[in-house]
Design an enzyme around this catalytic site. Structure first.
Site, PDB file in Angstrom:
ATOM      1  N   ASP A  13      -8.122   4.854   2.876  1.00 29.88           N
ATOM      2  CA  ASP A  13      -7.879   6.039   3.704  1.00 29.88           C
ATOM      3  C   ASP A  13      -8.914   6.208   4.821  1.00 29.88           C
ATOM      4  OD1 ASP A  13      -5.750   6.546   1.999  1.00 29.88           O
ATOM      5  OD2 ASP A  13      -6.960   7.801   0.687  1.00 29.88           O
ATOM      6  N   LYS A  16      -6.933   3.221   8.632  1.00 32.61           N
ATOM      7  CA  LYS A  16      -6.457   1.878   9.003  1.00 32.61           C
ATOM      8  C   LYS A  16      -5.138   1.948   9.776  1.00 32.61           C
ATOM      9  CE  LYS A  16      -6.485   0.764   4.662  1.00 32.61           C
ATOM     10  NZ  LYS A  16      -7.139   1.969   4.113  1.00 32.61           N
ATOM     11  N   GLY A  40      -0.878   4.357   1.852  1.00 30.02           N
ATOM     12  CA  GLY A  40      -0.264   5.367   2.712  1.00 30.02           C
ATOM     13  C   GLY A  40      -1.007   5.316   4.030  1.00 30.02           C
ATOM     14  N   HIS A  41      -0.388   4.726   5.038  1.00 34.32           N
ATOM     15  CA  HIS A  41      -1.054   4.530   6.331  1.00 34.32           C
ATOM     16  C   HIS A  41      -0.395   5.446   7.359  1.00 34.32           C
ATOM     17  CE1 HIS A  41      -2.454   0.239   5.003  1.00 34.32           C
ATOM     18  NE2 HIS A  41      -2.938   1.210   4.261  1.00 34.32           N
ATOM     19  N   ARG A 144       2.481 -14.381 -15.699  1.00 34.31           N
ATOM     20  CA  ARG A 144       3.615 -15.266 -15.367  1.00 34.31           C
ATOM     21  C   ARG A 144       4.927 -14.778 -15.956  1.00 34.31           C
ATOM     22  NH1 ARG A 144      -0.230 -19.552 -17.415  1.00 34.31           N
ATOM     23  NH2 ARG A 144      -0.846 -17.618 -18.406  1.00 34.31           N
ATOM     24  N   GLN A 228      -5.763  -0.289   0.985  1.00 32.22           N
ATOM     25  CA  GLN A 228      -6.882   0.192   0.166  1.00 32.22           C
ATOM     26  C   GLN A 228      -8.203  -0.067   0.914  1.00 32.22           C
ATOM     27  OE1 GLN A 228      -4.281  -1.856  -1.832  1.00 32.22           O
ATOM     28  NE2 GLN A 228      -3.369   0.131  -1.569  1.00 32.22           N
TER      29      GLN A 228
HETATM   30  P1  GDP Z   1      -5.331   4.723   5.921  1.00 33.66           P
HETATM   31  O1  GDP Z   1      -4.776   4.663   4.534  1.00 33.66           O
HETATM   32  O2  GDP Z   1      -6.622   3.996   6.053  1.00 33.66           O
HETATM   33  O3  GDP Z   1      -4.332   4.293   6.953  1.00 33.66           O
HETATM   34  O4  GDP Z   1      -5.647   6.254   6.207  1.00 33.66           O
HETATM   35  P2  GDP Z   1      -4.694   7.518   5.871  1.00 33.66           P
HETATM   36  O5  GDP Z   1      -3.573   7.533   6.826  1.00 33.66           O
HETATM   37  O6  GDP Z   1      -4.377   7.544   4.420  1.00 33.66           O
HETATM   38  O7  GDP Z   1      -5.696   8.709   6.096  1.00 33.66           O
HETATM   39  C1  GDP Z   1      -6.323   8.906   7.337  1.00 33.66           C
HETATM   40  C2  GDP Z   1      -5.963  10.312   7.835  1.00 33.66           C
HETATM   41  O8  GDP Z   1      -6.852  10.667   8.871  1.00 33.66           O
HETATM   42  C3  GDP Z   1      -4.581  10.392   8.435  1.00 33.66           C
HETATM   43  O9  GDP Z   1      -4.070  11.684   8.233  1.00 33.66           O
HETATM   44  C4  GDP Z   1      -4.837  10.160   9.921  1.00 33.66           C
HETATM   45  O10 GDP Z   1      -3.853  10.747  10.752  1.00 33.66           O
HETATM   46  C5  GDP Z   1      -6.155  10.849  10.100  1.00 33.66           C
HETATM   47  N1  GDP Z   1      -7.026  10.288  11.136  1.00 33.66           N
HETATM   48  C6  GDP Z   1      -7.185   8.980  11.505  1.00 33.66           C
HETATM   49  N2  GDP Z   1      -8.167   8.875  12.436  1.00 33.66           N
HETATM   50  C7  GDP Z   1      -8.616  10.137  12.649  1.00 33.66           C
HETATM   51  C8  GDP Z   1      -9.656  10.690  13.482  1.00 33.66           C
HETATM   52  O11 GDP Z   1     -10.362   9.990  14.196  1.00 33.66           O
HETATM   53  N3  GDP Z   1      -9.838  12.033  13.423  1.00 33.66           N
HETATM   54  C9  GDP Z   1      -9.083  12.840  12.625  1.00 33.66           C
HETATM   55  N4  GDP Z   1      -9.353  14.140  12.616  1.00 33.66           N
HETATM   56  N5  GDP Z   1      -8.106  12.361  11.833  1.00 33.66           N
HETATM   57  C10 GDP Z   1      -7.886  11.032  11.839  1.00 33.66           C
HETATM   58  P1  IMO Z   2      -4.611   3.058   1.569  1.00 30.33           P
HETATM   59  O1  IMO Z   2      -4.049   1.714   1.943  1.00 30.33           O
HETATM   60  C1  IMO Z   2      -6.959   5.339  -1.304  1.00 30.33           C
HETATM   61  C2  IMO Z   2      -6.612   4.212  -5.516  1.00 30.33           C
HETATM   62  C3  IMO Z   2      -5.939   5.190  -6.452  1.00 30.33           C
HETATM   63  C4  IMO Z   2      -6.718   4.902  -7.719  1.00 30.33           C
HETATM   64  C5  IMO Z   2      -6.925   3.396  -7.644  1.00 30.33           C
HETATM   65  C6  IMO Z   2      -5.896   2.593  -8.425  1.00 30.33           C
HETATM   66  O2  IMO Z   2      -3.788   4.206   1.998  1.00 30.33           O
HETATM   67  O3  IMO Z   2      -6.055   3.159   1.966  1.00 30.33           O
HETATM   68  P2  IMO Z   2      -3.356   1.977  -7.932  1.00 30.33           P
HETATM   69  O4  IMO Z   2      -2.150   2.863  -7.726  1.00 30.33           O
HETATM   70  O5  IMO Z   2      -3.634   1.082  -6.788  1.00 30.33           O
HETATM   71  O6  IMO Z   2      -3.304   1.245  -9.241  1.00 30.33           O
HETATM   72  O7  IMO Z   2      -4.581   3.013  -8.062  1.00 30.33           O
HETATM   73  O8  IMO Z   2      -6.832   3.046  -6.277  1.00 30.33           O
HETATM   74  N1  IMO Z   2      -5.791   3.823  -4.331  1.00 30.33           N
HETATM   75  C7  IMO Z   2      -6.036   4.250  -3.092  1.00 30.33           C
HETATM   76  N2  IMO Z   2      -6.948   5.139  -2.624  1.00 30.33           N
HETATM   77  N3  IMO Z   2      -6.142   4.702  -0.441  1.00 30.33           N
HETATM   78  C8  IMO Z   2      -5.233   3.806  -0.883  1.00 30.33           C
HETATM   79  O9  IMO Z   2      -4.498   3.060  -0.046  1.00 30.33           O
HETATM   80  C9  IMO Z   2      -5.131   3.569  -2.260  1.00 30.33           C
HETATM   81  N4  IMO Z   2      -4.351   2.771  -3.028  1.00 30.33           N
HETATM   82  C10 IMO Z   2      -4.790   2.931  -4.297  1.00 30.33           C
HETATM   83  O10 IMO Z   2      -6.075   6.517  -6.028  1.00 30.33           O
HETATM   84  O11 IMO Z   2      -7.986   5.499  -7.646  1.00 30.33           O
HETATM   85 MG    MG Z   3      -4.078   5.943   3.043  1.00 29.63          MG
END
Ligand code: GDP
Ligand code: IMO
Ligand code: MG
Length: 432
Positions: A13, A16, A40-41, A144, A228
């Site tokens: 999170d 990315k 969740g991107h 497997r 992740q």
């Molecule tokens: P990811 O899993 O690495 O793609 O990140 P997520 O999407 O799960 O979480 C990042 C959150 O921060 C999302 O709601 C983005 O819209 C938000 N975000 C990304 N870059 C920025 C930033 O520079 N500033 C702010 N305030 N929010 C951001």
């Molecule tokens: P993105 O790509 C943040 C965390 C879960 C849990 C652990 C194991 O959006 O950055 P799993 O379901 O993979 O077996 O859970 O990993 N986790 C993440 N935390 N961002 C993610 O993906 C994650 N994917 C899994 O919360 O702690």
């Molecule tokens: Mg995410």
């Protein structure tokens, strides 16, 4: 640079999705190499928010081809739902989404096993997974007993695999009190459903190894999208509180079939503070007011599960560990704007373990749980970074924070994100 790999260097999170979307300009391919629908991107385009789980975040750029590599575990229901949702919102994936025929398939029994482990596990054993069946699907791959995408089209093989797996899981899950009512899957119904899902997926299934190699040979530009983060890597993360795949940049080689020398550049995505969702050690966590402030300002709720994310200060010890493992050439610093109102910005520069100073991430669980952060304090900027387009126009203390991180981490920060939208990125000029 034709092949760049983008990975998160914390607990996921980091932003990315936004970074991939930003970097996709001028790129022909974006490929995922590990993880599954646990990711969740988020990408914000204009006023529209898209949350991608399995489909690479480059899909919002017309003409870009997106690959789900063999290292990904694919839940066909989730993937088809994502394709439909994008279609409803005007994003067509036809002809530009490729799913590896070697990727492993996630079945409902994987999700049931995942949920069971989470709800049935004793206190202290719960991992706080996303319950997307990721661990059990990778476990089947390693045992497997997994089913690959190509197997979905081979009825006798699929039938034999499902009969074995369903019988085993029914016996196991049915014998336990949780989940209620006792789990029971009908192998025939599952077979028919997955035959149908396979037909719906057929247009996307491809030998992605051949496709990606051919693209690289033609000199096309490829972005590799990590899911992740490095601290959730199954080998190098905070085991057992990790995901079930290797999340480090090196996983590209096994998860997409590209040899090590094919990767020209590794970009690390670093959030200006730390978050983690789920259980596990988090030395710099701020459970009180500051953590709540960051959660509220940063919108720190899981993009996949909606769970509140735990928040705290940036932890340079674990980030340095990640930079080394990933071989990061350049960092993108995200969410700097979230610190705009903070009076003093803290950075963990080392750990204390008992009376020892520690500069690495300990492997032993009890050591990692016991480390106490050593902080360096920097003055906050207490000014808005909203609308800032040039590094020179950032508040002085914000620039000092970025410079401090570069020195501390020994890695250049080339881009700085100061908001959710595509245009809220500062490109840093060349420095001496
Ligand atoms: P990811 O899993 O690495 O793609 O990140 P997520 O999407 O799960 O979480 C990042 C959150 O921060 C999302 O709601 C983005 O819209 C938000 N975000 C990304 N870059 C920025 C930033 O520079 N500033 C702010 N305030 N929010 C951001
Ligand atoms: P993105 O790509 C943040 C965390 C879960 C849990 C652990 C194991 O959006 O950055 P799993 O379901 O993979 O077996 O859970 O990993 N986790 C993440 N935390 N961002 C993610 O993906 C994650 N994917 C899994 O919360 O702690
Ligand atoms: Mg995410």
């Amino acid at each position: 640079m034709t092949v760049s790999c983008v990975v998160g260097v914390q607990w996921g999170d980091e932003g990315k999705g936004k970074v991939i979307d930003f970097l996709t300009r001028g790129v022909q391919w974006v490929a995922r190499f590990q993880g599954g629908a646990n990711a969740g991107h988020t990408v914000v385009v204009g006023g529209d928010e898209f949350i991608l789980h399995l489909i690479p975040s480059g899909i919002l750029h017309p003409g870009v081809r997106c690959v789900i590599g063999n290292g990904v575990v694919v839940d066909p229901r989730a993937l088809l739902a994502e394709i439909d949702e994008l279609g409803r919102r005007g994003v067509r994936v036809d002809g530009r989404l490729l799913v590896s025929d070697r990727a492993h398939v996630v079945f409902p029994y994987h999700k049931a096993m995942d949920s069971l482990a989470e709800s049935g596990a004793g206190e202290g054993q719960r991992l706080g997974t996303t319950r997307r069946g990721i661990g059990p699907a990778y476990a089947d791959k390693a045992r497997r007993t997994g089913v690959r995408v190509a197997d979905l089209y081979d009825r006798p093989v699929l039938e034999a695999c499902l009969r074995f797996n369903v019988r085993e899981r029914n016996a196991l899950l049915g014998s336990l009190a949780d989940p209620r009512p006792p789990y029971h899957e009908d192998p025939d119904a599952l077979l028919e459903e997955y035959r149908g899902l396979a037909e719906a997926l057929r247009p996307y299934v491809a030998d992605t190894v051949a496709e990606v190699h051919a693209a690289v040979e033609r000199g096309e530009t490829v972005l590799l999208e990590g899911a992740q983060g490095t601290l959730l890597d199954i080998d190098y993360g905070t085991y057992p509180y990790v995901t079930s795949s290797n999340t480090v940049a090196g996983a590209v080689c096994t998860g997409l079939g590209l040899p090590p020398r094919a990767i020209d550049r590794v970009v690390g995505v670093l959030k200006a503070y730390s978050t983690r969702v789920g259980e596990g050690p988090f030395p710099t966590e701020e459970p009180g007011g500051l953590g709540e402030h960051l959660r509220a300002r940063g919108g720190e709720y899981g993009a996949t599960t909606g769970r509140p994310r735990r928040c705290g200060w940036l932890d340079a010890v674990s980030v340095r560990h990640a930079l080394r493992l990933d071989g990061v050439d350049e960092l993108v610093l995200t969410k700097l704007d979230v610190l705009d109102e903070v009076e003093t910005v803290r950075v963990c520069t080392a750990y204390r373990l008992g009376d020892r100073r520690v500069d690495h991430v300990p492997a032993a669980r009890s050591d990692l749980a016991a480390v106490v952060p050593v902080y360096e304090d920097l003055p906050g900027w207490r000014a808005t970074t909203d609308g800032v387009e040039r590094f020179e126009d950032l508040p002085r203390e914000a620039r000092s924070y970025v410079d401090f991180l570069e020195r501390l981490l020994g890695c250049p920060i080339g881009l700085i994100s100061v908001g959710r939208r595509r245009d809220q990125v500062i490109v840093r000029g060349a420095r001496d």
